[in-house]
Design a protein around this motif. Structure first.
Motif, short mmCIF file in Angstrom:
data_model
loop_
_atom_site.label_atom_id
_atom_site.label_comp_id
_atom_site.label_asym_id
_atom_site.label_seq_id
_atom_site.Cartn_x
_atom_site.Cartn_y
_atom_site.Cartn_z
N LYS A 107 0.85 -1.21 0.00
CA LYS A 107 0.00 0.00 0.00
C LYS A 107 0.87 1.24 0.00
O LYS A 107 0.51 2.26 -0.60
CB LYS A 107 -0.90 0.01 1.23
N VAL A 147 -8.25 5.84 9.28
CA VAL A 147 -8.07 4.67 8.41
C VAL A 147 -6.62 4.19 8.55
O VAL A 147 -5.70 4.95 8.26
CB VAL A 147 -8.36 5.04 6.93
N LYS A 149 -3.91 1.01 7.55
CA LYS A 149 -3.77 -0.12 6.62
C LYS A 149 -2.42 -0.79 6.79
O LYS A 149 -1.39 -0.11 6.84
CB LYS A 149 -3.87 0.37 5.16
N VAL A 159 -7.24 -3.60 6.53
CA VAL A 159 -7.68 -2.21 6.65
C VAL A 159 -8.60 -2.09 7.86
O VAL A 159 -9.59 -2.82 7.96
CB VAL A 159 -8.43 -1.75 5.38
N ILE A 161 -10.81 0.63 10.19
CA ILE A 161 -11.34 1.99 10.29
C ILE A 161 -11.80 2.20 11.73
O ILE A 161 -12.61 1.41 12.24
CB ILE A 161 -12.47 2.20 9.26
N GLU A 190 -4.33 7.00 6.64
CA GLU A 190 -4.82 7.96 5.65
C GLU A 190 -6.11 8.62 6.03
O GLU A 190 -6.85 8.16 6.91
CB GLU A 190 -4.89 7.31 4.26
N GLU A 191 -6.34 9.71 5.36
CA GLU A 191 -7.56 10.50 5.52
C GLU A 191 -8.76 9.64 5.12
O GLU A 191 -8.68 8.85 4.18
CB GLU A 191 -7.39 11.69 4.56
N TYR A 192 -9.86 9.81 5.83
CA TYR A 192 -11.08 9.05 5.52
C TYR A 192 -11.83 9.76 4.38
O TYR A 192 -12.03 10.97 4.42
CB TYR A 192 -11.96 8.98 6.76
N LEU A 193 -12.23 8.99 3.39
CA LEU A 193 -13.01 9.55 2.29
C LEU A 193 -14.46 9.06 2.40
O LEU A 193 -14.69 7.85 2.45
CB LEU A 193 -12.44 9.09 0.94
N GLU A 197 -18.58 3.66 -3.10
CA GLU A 197 -17.48 2.95 -3.75
C GLU A 197 -17.93 2.28 -5.04
O GLU A 197 -19.08 1.86 -5.17
CB GLU A 197 -16.95 1.85 -2.82
N LYS A 219 -19.18 -5.42 0.46
CA LYS A 219 -18.08 -6.05 1.20
C LYS A 219 -18.45 -6.57 2.58
O LYS A 219 -17.83 -7.51 3.06
CB LYS A 219 -16.93 -5.05 1.37
N ILE A 287 -9.03 4.37 -3.93
CA ILE A 287 -8.89 3.75 -2.61
C ILE A 287 -7.76 2.73 -2.66
O ILE A 287 -6.95 2.64 -1.75
CB ILE A 287 -10.22 3.04 -2.22
N GLU A 288 -7.74 1.96 -3.72
CA GLU A 288 -6.67 0.95 -3.83
C GLU A 288 -6.57 0.45 -5.27
O GLU A 288 -7.52 0.54 -6.05
CB GLU A 288 -6.95 -0.25 -2.92
P1 AMP Z 1 -8.80 -1.53 0.73
O1 AMP Z 1 -8.34 -2.91 1.12
O2 AMP Z 1 -7.71 -0.51 0.65
O3 AMP Z 1 -9.73 -1.54 -0.46
O4 AMP Z 1 -9.79 -1.07 1.88
C1 AMP Z 1 -10.88 -1.86 2.27
C2 AMP Z 1 -12.08 -0.98 2.45
O5 AMP Z 1 -11.84 0.01 3.45
C3 AMP Z 1 -12.43 -0.20 1.21
O6 AMP Z 1 -13.20 -0.94 0.33
C4 AMP Z 1 -13.20 0.97 1.79
O7 AMP Z 1 -14.53 0.58 2.09
C5 AMP Z 1 -12.49 1.22 3.10
N1 AMP Z 1 -11.49 2.27 2.94
C6 AMP Z 1 -10.18 2.11 2.61
N2 AMP Z 1 -9.56 3.30 2.55
C7 AMP Z 1 -10.48 4.24 2.87
C8 AMP Z 1 -10.45 5.66 2.99
N3 AMP Z 1 -9.34 6.37 2.82
N4 AMP Z 1 -11.60 6.29 3.31
C9 AMP Z 1 -12.74 5.60 3.52
N5 AMP Z 1 -12.83 4.25 3.43
C10 AMP Z 1 -11.72 3.58 3.11
#
Ligand code: AMP
Ligand code: GLY
Length: 429
Positions: A107, A147, A149, A159, A161, A190-193, A197, A219, A287-288
C-alpha cells in the motif's frame, strides 16, 4: 490454443466459463480449479505457488497462454519466473511481474505511485514502529474516522477503520505488535473519504489499454452494510451513477495517469488493473489498486462482455490492444454470494449440497465446493457459490440471482438479502 488458468475461486469459475466460450480455444486447463471450473476445462491439482510444477504442466500440455486469477502468485513472481526461464519465456502470462504487482502488494508503494503521478487519493503517511511517535502525531492531526492499513497483503483484512483516536492508537499498537505479521510492519494511515465505492477494470498491454465494465461490490457480511468485512458478498454491474461524465473523469484523472505512470516508472505491465474508487461528490478518488480481477466483481463483469474474451487476452499478450474496443452487453448482472454460516470468521466445511443448482436467467459459479469421498458435492470454503442473475434491468437480474440462491440447499447457507437495493432508487437502468 491451449490455455492455463491459475486459481480456484468464484472469479476463476467465471473466467473459465468466459474463456470456454471462445471460438479460438482448443483446451482450457485450470490449476487447481474447483468443481465449477471442471465443466469448462480440465482441472489439474497443483499448487500455483509451486512454479516448477506449473512449468511441467505448461510444457507437457503445450500451453500457449497463462492467465493468473489471484494476486498471490503474481506478488510472488510467477510472471518473472516465466520471463527468465528458457523454456517458458516465449509463453505470455496475463498478470504483472513482481514490480507491477507491488501496486497491490504494498500500500505504501501504491500510495507513493499515486502521489508521484498526480492521481487523486486520500492524503496519507506511512510509518514503521521506530516512528510510532510521529504516527500518533499524524493521527492527532486527522479528524475521525481514522483509516489504518497494513502495507502488505493481508487477505483483505488489513484495513481497519476506527471511530475514536483511542481505538486508532490501540490499532496502531496491534499492527506493530504483529497482528498482521510482516504485512503490518509498515502502517499506512490515511484521511477518511466519504462517498460511494465502485470498481473499474482495465486490461493493459503496458502501452495501451481497454476498459471493461464497472461493478459495485458489497463487502460487509450483514444487510445494510453492517458487520465484518468479507472478500465480497455480492456485486452488480453496471453501476447506475457511473455515467459518461463520471467515467470521463475516471479515465482522464485516474486510468490515463496510471498507465502513463507505469510506463514512465519503467514498469512493464501486462494484465488487469482493478481500481477501487470512491465517488466523493461526483469526483473519483483511488482507494486501492489490485493487480487482478475482483471476486465477486468478475462474476458480473465478464457476463457483460460481448467480445471474445480470449481474443482480448491474446491481443494484450501481443501488445495489440491499441484501437480495440470491448463490446459491452446492455444487460444488467447481479451476483449473490452463498456463504457458510460463520464466515468471515470460522465456519463448518463438508456440508452436503442439494436442491437445484440452476434456474432461468441465472448462472452459477462455484467457489468453496469440492467432491466428497463418494463423489457428492460438499462445501469446502467460506464463500461457497455465486448466483449470478442476468436480465434487462437490475430488478430482474437481482430477482433471477435470488431465485437461484434460494434453490440451492446446504446446512448453514447464508446470504445477504439486500444486494443492489441501494442502487434501485437512484437507478436509471
Ligand atoms: P482496501 O483494502 O484498501 O480496499 O480497503 C478496504 C475498504 O476500506 C475499502 O473498500 C473501503 O470501504 C475502506 N477504505 C479504505 N480506505 C479508505 C479511505 N481512505 N476512506 C474511507 N474508506 C476507506
Ligand atoms: N471483491 C474485492 C476483491 O476482489 O478484492
Amino acid at each position: 490454443m491451449n490455455v492455463l488458468l491459475i486459481g480456484s475461486g468464484g472469479r476463476e469459475n467465471a473466467m473459465a466459463w468466459k474463456i470456454a466460450q471462445s471460438s479460438i480455444l482448443t483446451q482450457l486447463y485450470i490449476a487447481p480449479g474447483n468443481p465449477g471450473t471442471s465443466t469448462h476445462g480440465i482441472n489439474v491439482d497443483i499448487n500455483p505457488l509451486d512454479f516448477d510444477k506449473v512449468k511441467d504442466l505448461v510444457i507437457s500440455k503445450n500451453i500457449g497462454l497463462v492467465v493468473v486469477g489471484p494476486e498471490d502468485p503474481l506478488v510472488k513472481g510467477i510472471h518473472d519466473f516465466f520471463s527468465i526461464d528458457k523454456a517458458l519465456k516465449h509463453i505470455p502470462v496475463i498478470g504483472p511481474k513482481k514490480a507491477g504487482a507491488l501496486l497491490e502488494g504494498s500500500k505504501d508503494f501504491s500510495k507513493r505511485f499515486m502521489v508521484r503521478h498526480g492521481i487523486p487519493t486520500a492524503a496519507f503517511q506511512s510509518f514503521k514502529e521506530s516512528s510510532k511517535k510521529e504516527a500518533v502525531e499524524f493521527l492527532n492531526s486527522l479528524t475521525p474516522p481514522y483509516v489504518l492499513k497494513a502495507d502488505g497483503l493481508a487477505a483483505g483484512k488489513g484495513v481497519i477503520i476506527c471511530n475514536t483516536l483511542g481505538d486508532a492508537i490501540d490499532t496502531l499498537n496491534d499492527f506493530f505488535e504483529g497482528r498482521f505479521g510482516s504485512a503490518g510492519e509498515i502502517v499506512v494511515i490515511e484521511e477518511y473519504l466519504g462517498g460511494i465505492e465502485l470498481s473499474v477494470f482495465v486490461l493493459t498491454d503496458g502501452m495501451s489499454y481497454v476498459m471493461l465494465p464497472e461493478a459495485k461490490d458489497y463487502k460487509r457480511i450483514g444487510d445494510g452494510d453492517t458487520g465484518l468485512n468479507t472478500g465480497g458478498m455480492g456485486s452488480v454491474s453496471p453501476v447506475p451513477f457511473c455515467n459518461g461524465a463520471f467515467m470521463e473523469k475516471v479515465v482522464t484523472r485516474i486510468v490515463d495517469p496510471t498507465i502513463n505512470g507505469l510506463k514512465s516508472d519503467g514498469i512493464d505491465y501486462l494484465g488487469f488493473i482493478f481500481i477501487g474508487l470512491m465517488n466523493v461528490d461526483g469526483n473519483p478518488y483511488v482507494i486501492e489498486y489490485n493487480v487482478r480481477l475482483g471476486d465477486p466483481e468478475t462474476q458480473v463483469v465478464l457476463p457483460r462482455i460481448q467480445s471474445d474474451f480470449l481474443e482480448l487476452l491474446i491481443s494484450a499478450s501481443k501488445r495489440e490492444l491499441s484501437g480495440l474496443k470491448v463490446v459491452f452487453s446492455k444487460q444488467c448482472a447481479s451476483s449473490v454470494i452463498l456463504a457458510s454460516e460463520g464466515y468471515p470468521g470460522s465456519y463448518a466445511k463438508g456440508k452436503s449440497i442439494g436442491g437445484r443448482l440452476e434456474s432461468d436467467g441465472a448462472v452459477l459459479f462455484h467457489a468453496g465446493t469440492k467432491y466428497g469421498a463418494n463423489g457428492e458435492l460438499i462445501t469446502s470454503g467460506g464463500r461457497v457459490f455465486s448466483a449470478v442473475g442476468l436480465a434487462d434491468s437490475h430488478e430482474e437480474s437481482l430477482a433471477n440471482a435470488y431465485r437461484l440462491a434460494n434453490a440451492i440447499e446446504f446446512k448453514g447457507k447464508y446470504y445477504r438479502k439486500d444486494i443492489g437495493r441501494d442502487l434501485m432508487f437512484s437507478s436509471e437502468k
